[in-house]
Design a protein around this motif. Structure first.
Motif, short mmCIF file in Angstrom:
data_model
loop_
_atom_site.label_atom_id
_atom_site.label_comp_id
_atom_site.label_asym_id
_atom_site.label_seq_id
_atom_site.Cartn_x
_atom_site.Cartn_y
_atom_site.Cartn_z
N PRO A 211 -19.87 33.79 65.31
CA PRO A 211 -19.10 34.96 65.76
C PRO A 211 -18.22 35.49 64.63
O PRO A 211 -17.89 34.76 63.69
N ALA A 212 -17.81 36.75 64.73
CA ALA A 212 -17.05 37.41 63.67
C ALA A 212 -15.81 36.62 63.27
O ALA A 212 -15.47 36.53 62.09
N ALA A 213 -15.12 36.04 64.24
CA ALA A 213 -13.86 35.34 63.95
C ALA A 213 -14.07 34.06 63.14
O ALA A 213 -13.13 33.53 62.54
N ARG A 214 -15.32 33.55 63.11
CA ARG A 214 -15.58 32.28 62.41
C ARG A 214 -16.57 32.42 61.26
O ARG A 214 -17.04 31.41 60.73
N LYS A 215 -16.90 33.61 60.85
CA LYS A 215 -17.89 33.79 59.79
C LYS A 215 -17.44 33.21 58.45
O LYS A 215 -18.27 32.91 57.59
N GLN A 216 -16.13 33.06 58.27
CA GLN A 216 -15.63 32.47 57.03
C GLN A 216 -15.62 30.94 57.07
O GLN A 216 -15.33 30.30 56.06
N ASN A 217 -15.96 30.38 58.23
CA ASN A 217 -15.86 28.93 58.40
C ASN A 217 -17.17 28.23 58.02
O ASN A 217 -17.70 27.40 58.77
N VAL A 218 -17.70 28.58 56.86
CA VAL A 218 -18.92 27.94 56.35
C VAL A 218 -18.63 27.41 54.96
O VAL A 218 -18.13 28.14 54.09
N LEU A 219 -18.91 26.13 54.74
CA LEU A 219 -18.71 25.49 53.45
C LEU A 219 -20.06 25.14 52.85
O LEU A 219 -20.82 24.36 53.42
N LEU A 220 -20.37 25.75 51.71
CA LEU A 220 -21.59 25.40 50.97
C LEU A 220 -21.29 24.16 50.13
O LEU A 220 -20.35 24.17 49.33
N HIS A 221 -22.05 23.11 50.35
CA HIS A 221 -21.82 21.89 49.57
C HIS A 221 -23.16 21.36 49.05
O HIS A 221 -24.23 21.68 49.57
N SER A 222 -23.09 20.55 48.02
CA SER A 222 -24.30 20.05 47.39
C SER A 222 -24.70 18.71 48.01
O SER A 222 -24.00 18.14 48.83
N ILE A 223 -25.86 18.24 47.58
CA ILE A 223 -26.25 16.87 47.88
C ILE A 223 -25.24 15.92 47.23
O ILE A 223 -24.52 16.30 46.30
N LEU A 224 -25.19 14.68 47.71
CA LEU A 224 -24.24 13.70 47.20
C LEU A 224 -24.97 12.46 46.71
O LEU A 224 -26.06 12.13 47.20
N MET A 225 -24.37 11.79 45.76
CA MET A 225 -24.90 10.51 45.28
C MET A 225 -23.76 9.69 44.69
O MET A 225 -22.69 10.22 44.39
N ASP A 226 -24.01 8.39 44.53
CA ASP A 226 -23.04 7.49 43.93
C ASP A 226 -23.65 6.92 42.66
O ASP A 226 -24.48 6.01 42.71
N ALA A 227 -23.26 7.47 41.52
CA ALA A 227 -23.83 7.04 40.24
C ALA A 227 -23.48 5.59 39.93
O ALA A 227 -24.25 4.88 39.29
N ASN A 228 -22.32 5.12 40.38
CA ASN A 228 -21.90 3.76 40.07
C ASN A 228 -22.80 2.74 40.74
O ASN A 228 -23.17 1.72 40.15
N GLU A 229 -23.18 2.99 41.98
CA GLU A 229 -24.07 2.06 42.68
C GLU A 229 -25.39 1.95 41.96
O GLU A 229 -25.92 0.87 41.75
N LEU A 230 -25.93 3.06 41.55
CA LEU A 230 -27.26 3.06 40.95
C LEU A 230 -27.25 2.41 39.57
O LEU A 230 -28.16 1.67 39.23
N SER A 231 -26.21 2.65 38.80
CA SER A 231 -26.16 2.04 37.47
C SER A 231 -25.91 0.53 37.57
O SER A 231 -26.37 -0.24 36.74
N ALA A 232 -25.21 0.11 38.65
CA ALA A 232 -24.90 -1.32 38.79
C ALA A 232 -26.07 -2.12 39.33
O ALA A 232 -26.27 -3.26 38.97
N GLU A 233 -26.88 -1.52 40.21
CA GLU A 233 -27.89 -2.30 40.91
C GLU A 233 -29.32 -1.98 40.52
O GLU A 233 -30.23 -2.64 40.96
N GLY A 234 -29.54 -0.98 39.72
CA GLY A 234 -30.90 -0.53 39.49
C GLY A 234 -31.58 -1.16 38.31
O GLY A 234 -32.50 -0.59 37.75
N SER A 235 -31.16 -2.36 37.88
CA SER A 235 -31.69 -2.93 36.65
C SER A 235 -32.81 -3.93 36.86
O SER A 235 -33.49 -4.30 35.91
N GLU A 236 -33.00 -4.43 38.06
CA GLU A 236 -34.03 -5.43 38.29
C GLU A 236 -35.38 -4.76 38.44
O GLU A 236 -35.63 -4.02 39.38
N ALA A 237 -36.28 -5.00 37.48
CA ALA A 237 -37.57 -4.31 37.46
C ALA A 237 -38.46 -4.81 38.60
O ALA A 237 -38.55 -6.00 38.88
N GLU A 238 -39.13 -3.89 39.26
CA GLU A 238 -40.09 -4.21 40.31
C GLU A 238 -41.45 -4.45 39.65
O GLU A 238 -41.86 -3.72 38.75
#
Length: 431
Positions: A211-238
């Motif tokens: 509705p017109a009264a809420r058209k400004q109530n939209v937040l564009l946001h990106s995907i999220l990730m945690d770089a620390n988790e991946l750098s800490a745990e991603g070293s064991e080769a499969e």
């Protein structure tokens, strides 16, 4: 034969602890966020659980109080990993309001658990509304099921507490969409006090519906990730013999994307000896048989496509790290134009090159050959050439992967999201 490994333990890290009884917050206390989801488990789970962990952590680090409420368990292979039905994880409280985190094998028992779960969920909302007041509470509907959203949105109108909804896909663009589902997803947006949109396409759709009264109530946001988790745990080769590329997601939800990738890999197999496609994600026996049929149809040996099923979080990160490239195919459909797969952020954080298509949000962030490999939409030969490129140019592919990780750190790291969301709620939703 298609490899089978259906172990599921998608979260490793701090063990969940049983939480104390929730304390009551007065109106001067930090804002209370209730994150609601009805089709996944928590903290272990699939895509929704991963998103909720990052959203919740971002809010906790921004000094908000966070509770994740789930009216029923996730699928058996996921829910079994969450034996406490109430507890805490990384500063968040969580509760399966049905009283169990394990999905019953019996139909009648599942219906009873769900009924109890939704009733207790509504009671929790009422309790929080009384305890926090209108301006101290925000309900975040991450889940999109009608049985979850419609009662909560209607209850919010009666009790006057704010509700924001997450838009990460445009459901009316799904092949399974019908008149009822199209109407429902529009109503879901119109009834919300605010909308979080994962793409510019979804942002435009939400603005048009509100509705017109809420058209400004939209937040564009990106995907999220945690770089620390991946750098800490991603070293064991499969231990997968030979070079491979990897796709991760819901096999049933994106089966056409996987069959498209199989055709692409069939083209590459003639140019790169021994290349395999690894598919990670929930897969039933019937889907496994369909996948085998697709492999046979393109003339690939069965052992060149490895369907892993569910894997542990640690194994998933190891698989990411060992891949030549991580695949995120997007076609030219309305569904893909609205999407921005969360998995891409996780892919990028590993430092491995990402291969995708120039659709929707991809063009906002990525440049082909610099921080990703971006193929033309619906072009199997072009996508196959990107796979061939990373297989034959390992050093350059590594540099592209490193540039992609830098981009992810600048734009997608979860820690920046919590404060943005709090400001959005305080300024737009509960002024």
């Amino acid at each position: 034969m298609i490899a089978d490994n259906t172990t599921c333990d998608l979260v490793s890290g701090p063990v969940c602890e049983v939480a104390p009884e929730p304390k009551q917050f007065d109106n001067a206390a930090p804002m209370e966020f209730l994150l609601l989801e009805s089709r996944d488990a928590f903290p272990a789970g699939a895509a929704s659980a991963a998103a909720l962990r990052l959203i919740g952590r971002a809010l906790v680090e921004a000094k908000a109080h966070v509770t994740v409420l789930l009216p029923k368990p996730g699928e058996p292979s996921v829910g079994i990993l969450n034996p406490p039905h109430i507890g805490s994880y990384e500063g968040m409280r969580f509760e399966f309001t049905c009283g169990t985190a394990i999905r019953s094998p019996h139909f009648f028992k599942r219906r009873c658990d769900a009924a109890r779960g939704f009733v207790v969920l509504w009671l929790r909302l009422i309790q929080k509304r009384i305890a926090c007041g209108r301006k101290g509470l925000c309900v975040y509907l991450y889940g999109e099921a009608p049985s979850l959203c419609l009662p909560v949105l209607l209850l919010a109108k009666v009790l006057r507490f704010p509700v924001i909804v997450e838009l990460c896909e445009w459901q009316p663009a799904f092949p399974s969409a019908n008149r009822f589902s199209n109407c429902y997803h529009r109503i879901r947006v119109r009834l919300a006090d605010g909308v979080l949109a994962i793409s510019e396409d979804l942002e435009r759709r939400a603005v048009a519906l509100l509705p017109a009264a809420r058209k400004q109530n939209v937040l564009l946001h990106s995907i999220l990730m945690d770089a620390n988790e991946l750098s800490a745990e991603g070293s064991e080769a499969e231990s997968i013999e030979g070079p491979y590329v990897l796709w991760c997601g819901s096999v049933g939800g994106y089966f056409e994307s996987i069959t498209w990738l199989i055709r692409c890999c069939a083209l590459v197999a003639r140019r790169v000896e021994g290349l395999k496609l690894v598919v990670v994600g929930p897969i039933t026996d019937s889907l496994r048989q369909r996948l085998l049929g697709e492999i046979t149809a393109v003339g690939l040996p069965e052992n060149q496509v490895i369907a892993k099923g569910y894997v542990s979080r640690r194994e998933l990160l190891a698989l990411y790290s060992g891949a030549l490239a991580l695949l995120a195919p997007l076609d030219s459909s309305d569904r893909s134009r609205a999407r921005f797969p969360w998995k891409i952020g996780e892919y990028l954080a590993t430092g491995r090159p990402v291969i995708t298509n120039g659709v929707g949000e991809i063009s906002r962030y990525f440049t082909d050959g610099e921080n990703a490999l971006v193929a033309r939409p619906d072009d199997e030969e072009d996508f196959a050439s990107k796979i061939e490129f990373v297989a034959k140019n390992r050093a350059l592919a590594d540099r592209i992967g490193a540039a992609g990780r830098e981009l992810a750190l600048r734009h997608f790291h979860y820690a920046t999201f919590g404060e943005r969301l709090l400001q959005f709620v305080n300024r737009r939703i509960v002024p």
